[in-house]
Design a protein around this motif. Sequence first.
Motif, mmCIF file in Angstrom:
data_model
loop_
_atom_site.group_PDB
_atom_site.id
_atom_site.type_symbol
_atom_site.label_atom_id
_atom_site.label_comp_id
_atom_site.label_asym_id
_atom_site.label_seq_id
_atom_site.Cartn_x
_atom_site.Cartn_y
_atom_site.Cartn_z
ATOM 1 N N PHE A 35 0.834 -1.198 0.000
ATOM 2 C CA PHE A 35 0.000 0.000 0.000
ATOM 3 C C PHE A 35 0.873 1.254 0.000
ATOM 4 O O PHE A 35 0.677 2.160 -0.809
ATOM 5 N N ASP A 36 1.857 1.307 0.895
ATOM 6 C CA ASP A 36 2.738 2.475 0.992
ATOM 7 C C ASP A 36 3.525 2.707 -0.298
ATOM 8 O O ASP A 36 3.783 3.852 -0.668
ATOM 9 N N ARG A 37 3.898 1.644 -0.990
ATOM 10 C CA ARG A 37 4.659 1.765 -2.232
ATOM 11 C C ARG A 37 3.835 2.478 -3.312
ATOM 12 O O ARG A 37 4.351 3.298 -4.063
ATOM 13 N N TYR A 38 2.550 2.201 -3.388
ATOM 14 C CA TYR A 38 1.704 2.790 -4.433
ATOM 15 C C TYR A 38 1.051 4.101 -4.010
ATOM 16 O O TYR A 38 0.971 5.033 -4.796
ATOM 17 N N VAL A 39 0.571 4.150 -2.801
ATOM 18 C CA VAL A 39 -0.245 5.281 -2.354
ATOM 19 C C VAL A 39 0.552 6.287 -1.532
ATOM 20 O O VAL A 39 0.292 7.480 -1.569
ATOM 21 N N GLY A 40 1.532 5.812 -0.803
ATOM 22 C CA GLY A 40 2.283 6.643 0.125
ATOM 23 C C GLY A 40 2.016 6.142 1.530
ATOM 24 O O GLY A 40 1.092 5.357 1.767
ATOM 25 N N GLU A 41 2.827 6.592 2.457
ATOM 26 C CA GLU A 41 2.707 6.089 3.823
ATOM 27 C C GLU A 41 1.465 6.656 4.503
ATOM 28 O O GLU A 41 1.302 7.863 4.621
ATOM 29 N N ILE A 42 0.596 5.763 4.920
ATOM 30 C CA ILE A 42 -0.627 6.113 5.626
ATOM 31 C C ILE A 42 -0.651 5.284 6.904
ATOM 32 O O ILE A 42 -0.397 4.069 6.863
ATOM 33 N N ASN A 43 -0.992 5.906 8.008
ATOM 34 C CA ASN A 43 -1.087 5.185 9.280
ATOM 35 C C ASN A 43 -2.564 5.079 9.666
ATOM 36 O O ASN A 43 -3.122 6.006 10.250
ATOM 37 N N PHE A 44 -3.185 3.961 9.308
ATOM 38 C CA PHE A 44 -4.586 3.773 9.666
ATOM 39 C C PHE A 44 -4.709 3.528 11.169
ATOM 40 O O PHE A 44 -3.942 2.757 11.737
ATOM 41 N N VAL A 45 -5.674 4.203 11.802
ATOM 42 C CA VAL A 45 -5.809 4.137 13.263
ATOM 43 C C VAL A 45 -7.177 3.659 13.732
ATOM 44 O O VAL A 45 -7.379 3.454 14.922
ATOM 45 N N GLN A 46 -8.122 3.492 12.805
ATOM 46 C CA GLN A 46 -9.474 3.112 13.214
ATOM 47 C C GLN A 46 -10.145 2.367 12.066
ATOM 48 O O GLN A 46 -9.988 2.738 10.908
ATOM 49 N N ASP A 47 -10.869 1.297 12.388
ATOM 50 C CA ASP A 47 -11.688 0.569 11.415
ATOM 51 C C ASP A 47 -13.153 0.814 11.755
ATOM 52 O O ASP A 47 -13.538 0.802 12.930
ATOM 53 N N ASN A 48 -13.976 1.014 10.711
ATOM 54 C CA ASN A 48 -15.405 1.261 10.889
ATOM 55 C C ASN A 48 -16.190 0.328 9.984
ATOM 56 O O ASN A 48 -15.683 -0.118 8.956
ATOM 57 N N GLN A 49 -17.446 0.089 10.356
ATOM 58 C CA GLN A 49 -18.309 -0.771 9.556
ATOM 59 C C GLN A 49 -19.746 -0.286 9.689
ATOM 60 O O GLN A 49 -20.161 0.149 10.760
ATOM 61 N N SER A 50 -20.492 -0.345 8.577
ATOM 62 C CA SER A 50 -21.913 -0.007 8.615
ATOM 63 C C SER A 50 -22.692 -1.036 7.806
ATOM 64 O O SER A 50 -22.143 -1.697 6.931
ATOM 65 N N HIS A 51 -23.972 -1.152 8.131
ATOM 66 C CA HIS A 51 -24.869 -2.039 7.397
ATOM 67 C C HIS A 51 -26.083 -1.216 7.008
ATOM 68 O O HIS A 51 -26.635 -0.492 7.841
ATOM 69 N N SER A 52 -26.481 -1.293 5.743
ATOM 70 C CA SER A 52 -27.567 -0.459 5.235
ATOM 71 C C SER A 52 -28.429 -1.254 4.264
ATOM 72 O O SER A 52 -28.014 -2.287 3.754
ATOM 73 N N THR A 53 -29.606 -0.716 3.975
ATOM 74 C CA THR A 53 -30.540 -1.347 3.048
ATOM 75 C C THR A 53 -30.595 -0.574 1.731
ATOM 76 O O THR A 53 -30.084 0.539 1.620
#
Length: 182
Positions: A35-53
């Motif tokens: 990911f860092d090689r293509y996009v650049g260094e990113i430090n993800f710190v939180q995961d989120n999830q939603s469910h919708s209709t």
Amino acid sequence: MKFTEQEIQGVFVIEPQKFGDARGYFMETYRKEIFDRYVGEINFVQDNQSHSTYGVLRGLHYQKGNYSQAKLVRVLNGRVLDVAVDLRKTSPTFGKYVMVELSEENNKQLFIPRGFAHGFLVLSDTATFAYKVDNVYAPDQEATLMYDDPSVGIKWPLAAEKLLLSAKDLNGKYLADADCFE
């Protein structure tokens, strides 16, 4: 993984390689070094999830200033139309958007850098949406860009009367009045 930069600089569609047999499948959805090689260094710190209709439109959300978030989004089940709007005033693509279908079938992911409003429309009966962010959620810094801003011109495939929106999303700001990024 295949990384394809979109028409707006810094926005990438990422396609993991899927390996399957009679037992099911396996795919690697994120590896920091690639990911860092293509996009650049990113430090993800939180995961989120939603469910919708079906017909739920969530967005177009963003966090202001130093609370802005880069996002890596994907669909675990179902199908959505995902949209990112460039809110960087100095960008040559300011006010333009990228629209990508994400689904459990195509396994595509979308990387959205800081400085964008983001939203999605559910096209299947239900959808479970997951995403990583590089900055924690700050409710007092959240803002909403109007989903139907004519100056942005997003071509949603459902008529407005069929969309299911929250009160917050119905009261967003138009681009001319939005808290954009320098």
